[in-house]
Design an enzyme around this catalytic site. Structure first.
Site, PDB file in Angstrom:
ATOM      1  N   ASN A 251       9.921   1.584   9.571  1.00  0.00           N
ATOM      2  CA  ASN A 251       8.817   2.360   9.010  1.00  0.00           C
ATOM      3  C   ASN A 251       7.729   2.502  10.081  1.00  0.00           C
ATOM      4  O   ASN A 251       6.685   1.864  10.041  1.00  0.00           O
ATOM      5  CB  ASN A 251       8.271   1.696   7.735  1.00  0.00           C
ATOM      6  CG  ASN A 251       7.314   2.593   6.974  1.00  0.00           C
ATOM      7  OD1 ASN A 251       6.825   3.589   7.497  1.00  0.00           O
ATOM      8  ND2 ASN A 251       7.039   2.221   5.740  1.00  0.00           N
TER       9      ASN A 251
ATOM     10  N   GLY B 101      -4.434   5.880   2.234  1.00  0.00           N
ATOM     11  CA  GLY B 101      -3.967   4.563   2.669  1.00  0.00           C
ATOM     12  C   GLY B 101      -5.088   3.775   3.324  1.00  0.00           C
ATOM     13  O   GLY B 101      -5.232   2.571   3.110  1.00  0.00           O
TER      14      GLY B 101
ATOM     15  N   ILE C  54       0.909  -1.158   0.000  1.00  0.00           N
ATOM     16  CA  ILE C  54       0.000   0.000   0.000  1.00  0.00           C
ATOM     17  C   ILE C  54       0.941   1.199   0.000  1.00  0.00           C
ATOM     18  O   ILE C  54       1.685   1.412   0.947  1.00  0.00           O
ATOM     19  CB  ILE C  54      -0.900   0.080   1.258  1.00  0.00           C
ATOM     20  CG1 ILE C  54      -1.943  -1.028   1.270  1.00  0.00           C
ATOM     21  CG2 ILE C  54      -1.604   1.451   1.301  1.00  0.00           C
ATOM     22  CD1 ILE C  54      -2.895  -0.974   2.465  1.00  0.00           C
ATOM     23  N   TYR C  55       0.940   1.933  -1.105  1.00  0.00           N
ATOM     24  CA  TYR C  55       1.790   3.115  -1.214  1.00  0.00           C
ATOM     25  C   TYR C  55       0.964   4.297  -1.687  1.00  0.00           C
ATOM     26  O   TYR C  55       0.113   4.153  -2.562  1.00  0.00           O
ATOM     27  CB  TYR C  55       2.943   2.892  -2.202  1.00  0.00           C
ATOM     28  CG  TYR C  55       4.057   2.046  -1.638  1.00  0.00           C
ATOM     29  CD1 TYR C  55       4.960   2.576  -0.730  1.00  0.00           C
ATOM     30  CD2 TYR C  55       4.200   0.715  -2.008  1.00  0.00           C
ATOM     31  CE1 TYR C  55       5.985   1.809  -0.207  1.00  0.00           C
ATOM     32  CE2 TYR C  55       5.225  -0.067  -1.478  1.00  0.00           C
ATOM     33  CZ  TYR C  55       6.105   0.490  -0.587  1.00  0.00           C
ATOM     34  OH  TYR C  55       7.118  -0.272  -0.062  1.00  0.00           O
TER      35      TYR C  55
ATOM     36  N   LYS D 115      -3.138   0.369  14.422  1.00  0.00           N
ATOM     37  CA  LYS D 115      -4.403   1.092  14.593  1.00  0.00           C
ATOM     38  C   LYS D 115      -5.557   0.313  13.954  1.00  0.00           C
ATOM     39  O   LYS D 115      -6.692   0.372  14.416  1.00  0.00           O
ATOM     40  CB  LYS D 115      -4.264   2.488  13.962  1.00  0.00           C
ATOM     41  CG  LYS D 115      -5.472   3.394  14.134  1.00  0.00           C
ATOM     42  CD  LYS D 115      -5.283   4.696  13.400  1.00  0.00           C
ATOM     43  CE  LYS D 115      -5.523   4.451  11.935  1.00  0.00           C
ATOM     44  NZ  LYS D 115      -5.587   5.504  11.029  1.00  0.00           N
TER      45      LYS D 115
ATOM     46  N   TYR E 256      -0.954   0.066  10.774  1.00  0.00           N
ATOM     47  CA  TYR E 256      -1.485  -1.300  10.829  1.00  0.00           C
ATOM     48  C   TYR E 256      -1.937  -1.677  12.241  1.00  0.00           C
ATOM     49  O   TYR E 256      -2.962  -2.342  12.403  1.00  0.00           O
ATOM     50  CB  TYR E 256      -0.481  -2.303  10.266  1.00  0.00           C
ATOM     51  CG  TYR E 256      -0.315  -2.126   8.776  1.00  0.00           C
ATOM     52  CD1 TYR E 256      -1.397  -2.295   7.913  1.00  0.00           C
ATOM     53  CD2 TYR E 256       0.901  -1.743   8.222  1.00  0.00           C
ATOM     54  CE1 TYR E 256      -1.272  -2.095   6.543  1.00  0.00           C
ATOM     55  CE2 TYR E 256       1.038  -1.548   6.855  1.00  0.00           C
ATOM     56  CZ  TYR E 256      -0.056  -1.723   6.025  1.00  0.00           C
ATOM     57  OH  TYR E 256       0.065  -1.531   4.669  1.00  0.00           O
TER      58      TYR E 256
END
Length: 173
Positions: free
Chosen positions: A135, A108, A96-97, A144, A142
């Site tokens: 990162n 996102g 996912i970018y 969250k 993630y």
């Protein structure tokens, strides 16, 4: 801002190559050598590699667009196309970018929700992914969304071995 999500096909390969290289570079160029970045961008986003991935029936790519401009993308894998775990009851979010200019605008999250929607349609037990240990922004995102760490693996960027944290989200109780 209205966001549309659309399935990527072979006709979109140049746009996919462009967004892939740009977002990867924006995310990781400050913390990696130019040589390793160049090598990874050339190999990881070559037309040959992307064509093969787009033609793989166990992989799907999606664009996030705002006013017809590609601002992010998503790559999902199931079955034998998963990079690590090869279980039929799992779905991998490989990528996912989102372009840096659109960070903090929930793009996102929209791509993530598309991934969960597809995972639910495919009736998988869980969704998993690998995220670089440095990162912190992605790890927090993630967590969250309910993901928990379950393992680690090595990701090679050029000649640099980096540790990815593997995270999963159970969809079945």
């Amino acid at each position: 801002m209205e966001i549309t999500i659309s399935l990527i096909t072979n006709k979109d390969i140049l746009q996919l190559q462009e967004i892939g290289k740009k977002t990867f570079s924006e995310t990781f160029s400050e913390t990696n050598s130019e040589e390793n970045m160049t090598k990874y961008l050339e190999e990881g986003f070559s037309k040959e590699k992307l064509t093969k991935e787009l033609e793989d029936e166990n992989s799907e790519f999606y664009f996030a667009k705002s006013k017809n401009e590609v601002i992010g993308y998503l790559k999902l894998n199931v079955g034998n196309s998963q990079t690590e775990i090869k279980e039929d009851n799992a779905l991998e979010i490989e990528r996912i970018y989102v372009l840096k200019d659109f960070h903090g605008k929930k793009i996102g999250q929209i791509l993530y929700e598309k991934a969960i929607e597809i995972a639910t349609q495919k009736k998988v037990n869980y969704v998993w992914l690998g995220v670089w240990e440095n990162n912190k922004r992605a790890i927090s995102f993630y967590q969250k969304n309910g993901f928990v760490e379950f393992d680690k693996h090595i990701f090679k960027l050029g000649d640099d071995e980096q540790t990815d944290i593997m995270m999963k989200l159970n969809l079945k109780n």
